[in-house]
Design an enzyme around this catalytic site. Structure first.
Site: not given
Lengths: 426, 426
Positions: B122, B245, B368, B372
């Site tokens: 990431c 998450c 958040k 992502h």
């Protein structure tokens, strides 16, 4: 490129420069940097696993390559000194696909190092080498590792085909059933159509590379083949036979690069990375203006020669990307060793044979004999050049009077390419 | 760092330097380069797709991001001027896995450019940004693109889990069933054990980031959530609920970097990439000395601050890698915004809220709320900083008096990290 009247130069500087080369030379270097060169980059170590069916996994193969590279550093080297690392791989082996570069440096004593994977299909570690070279030239790091790795023989045949196939165009080629032997077979057919060349020319490439690789202890396929045997190999993709295709290898390779002012701390005989160039092209064959030229190679070579300040005729040995024999024929043209359409004749006349022709092509055996572990191939080529320029190869393998070497690493069927020029002299 | 008496400097040079800044300034820059800085790097354009469920595939998403980046260049920009490109991605989307960087530049008018994929899970495009920055500093390229891309929502849930999972340790974590929510849940539990903190602190992070992202037109989840709602979300991995998450997003992002002498050709308000740092750590959690500190972040931040010549207290806004809310709490400590063990209190007291606390954390909404898309996240953070420092965000989103920004991009559970510092002033 620029010259400085060093008469009163040091009086300029506050605080004074405390460098091994002294103030005047350093200023000259700095002024040079306006053009192409900032810091010069020296290769002080290089090592690789044997290519082939390697008994170890990723961590073990990488550890072996980096340990051999470190042991090759004449005055000693500690892995903890490495500041940046660039590791080329397409898929590592398919088991650990993300963050694997950090996993490998962690397991080879480079804890905490700034590391990343570089991927450009089979040119992955050629680009890792370029990015490592730029990292040193940027002034951000003085000690950098470039390497590559691939584990192919843990994979089933279908997964191997998948990992190889994903480096060609998926939409227009892979999903239509075109594999890499097919891609290069199309290229070969077109080459024979356009120029005075036949499959026999490719056979000469295969025979030469097997001959060169025979005594190379790290080569995958160490066997000489006769012209007749290579010519009559079973057909893979017409006109390419088994002897036109490189094997699928495991392997890892690594080189240690340092900034000029550190070179002599590590060795009395550094190999200078004099120039680097890279380019790209359309991924799918049908978008390219010519099937028989790799524009990515041409632009990469042009930049590499320019940054190195040399031309094709200065090269003593070249490790070129002969994933298929036709690729070597094209490379001899695109790199400027043979004129357009004369690569076939170049091979036929033995121009690339060690110490016989005008330039030794694939002294290591090339991908054909030394092997092709995808992401490990680019820096593997640099390992061979390092050894050749330092006269450290096995008896019988030495290229005579080798002063300047070149590596040529291609991704896929030519979508990406990185070329580097190395020299014994800075 | 070094100063030059420019009295007679130009008489030194043969041939003369023809640069916009003139000979003396250029010499001063060159002398500076002996220390850390060679060429300064300016960001003159930045763009991204909306993060979320994007209707287009890889080529379309990349074209949209690069087009937005080009359109953001005030005085115009041609994609054919790009000399080097670095594209971060873990898996692109799984369909075209090798040579995809070249496929994308080909389809966005950068034909022939020297391009490669950079992969660090990431943190892929955070490292692409670093490598692009070094490419300019190396003197090898003046106009460079860094970007990132990921297509997640074409994948089945099991493939998503696979591509996400392969960025943690395969041998000790993934194959034992530990997914990323589990990894960060372990971290959170340990944090609550070591320090005066509870899950409520994480809820504050979630509420803040949803609030920040609500008016961000490119954010994936544009909805404000109340404390009670975020606190009572369904459990994903105890103690982390759904609201702890980040979502799984598609997206692409790109920034255009140029060497200092070209900055004002492209814009009157460049954003300077003042500093860059990167580091790594053990891939598997159990090998790290502490679960509640990311050493990769600490070393990356230390280098970034040093190269930028700033400290944590100088930062006005920080885009930090809040893949899970606990990650933002750790980041505020590791980046130096909060003391050790005080990240929970920092969140609880609203220190990261836009224009309310000591530094605005995740003005974009963060991973958040903004979303992502793995490889696109790092340069996506830079897009937000670019807009904030140029005062070009949507009404209500502007961080007041924003002069210095920071991006923090983490790979996996902290195996790799890249930190960058940006400023309105050079």
């Amino acid at each position: 490129m620029y010259e400085v009247d060093t008469g009163a130069a040091c009086s300029w500087l506050s605080p004074p420069i405390d460098e091994p080369y002294g103030c005047f030379d350093r200023l000259n270097q700095m002024l040079d940097s306006i053009g192409e060169r900032m810091v010069d980059v020296a290769m002080v170590g290089a090592g690789q696993t044997k290519f082939g069916n390697h008994p170890l996994g990723l961590k073990g193969m990488w550890a072996e390559a980096i340990e051999k590279a470190m042991l090759s550093v004449d005055h000693g080297f500690q892995s903890s000194d490495v500041e940046e690392a660039f590791i080329g791989s397409i898929a590592f082996g398919g088991s650990q696909l993300g963050n694997t570069a950090a996993l490998l440096t962690e397991h080879s004593g480079m804890e905490g190092v700034s590391v990343r994977r570089v991927e450009n299909a089979c040119a992955s570690s050629g680009f890792a080498l370029r990015d490592a070279w730029m990292a040193i030239k940027s002034g951000q790091a003085d000690i950098v590792v470039a390497g590559g790795i691939e584990k192919m023989n843990d994979l089933s045949t279908s997964r191997k085909r998948y990992w190889l196939g994903v480096s060609g165009d998926t939409e227009w080629e892979r999903l239509a059933g075109l594999t890499f032997p097919g891609t290069y077979a199309l290229t070969a057919r077109r080459y024979f159509h356009e120029f005075d060349s036949t499959h026999d020319d490719l056979v000469h490439v295969s025979v030469k590379n097997h001959m060169h690789g025979f005594e190379n202890e790290v080569a995958h396929l160490r066997k000489e083949v006769s012209f007749d045997k290579a010519k009559s190999g079973f057909m893979v993709a017409d006109p390419l036979t088994l002897y036109d295709c490189c094997p699928t290898s495991d392997g890892a390779s690594a080189v240690i690069l340092v900034a000029d002012h550190l070179a002599h701390k590590f060795t009395d005989t550094p190999v200078w990375v004099k120039g680097s160039g890279a380019g790209s092209d359309h991924l799918a064959l049908h978008d390219r203006p010519s099937l028989t030229q790799l524009r990515a190679t041409q632009s990469a070579a042009s930049k590499a020669y320019r940054t190195a300040g040399v031309s094709a005729s200065d090269i003593d040995l070249a490790e070129v990307h002969d994933c298929f024999t036709i690729a070597e024929v094209l490379a001899t043209e695109d790199l400027g060793f043979a004129g357009r359409g004369l690569g076939g004749a170049f091979a036929r006349e033995g121009e690339g044979r060690r110490n016989e022709g005008s330039v030794t092509i694939n002294a290591s055996g090339g991908l054909k004999s030394k092997g092709h572990p995808l992401g490990a191939t680019g820096t593997g080529q640099a390992v061979e050049v390092f050894k050749q320029l330092r006269h450290q190869v096995e008896p019988g393998r030495q290229v005579r009077d080798a002063e300047i070497g070149l590596t040529h690493n291609v991704g896929g069927s030519g979508a990406t390419c990185a070329v580097h020029v190395f020299g014994r002299q800075r």
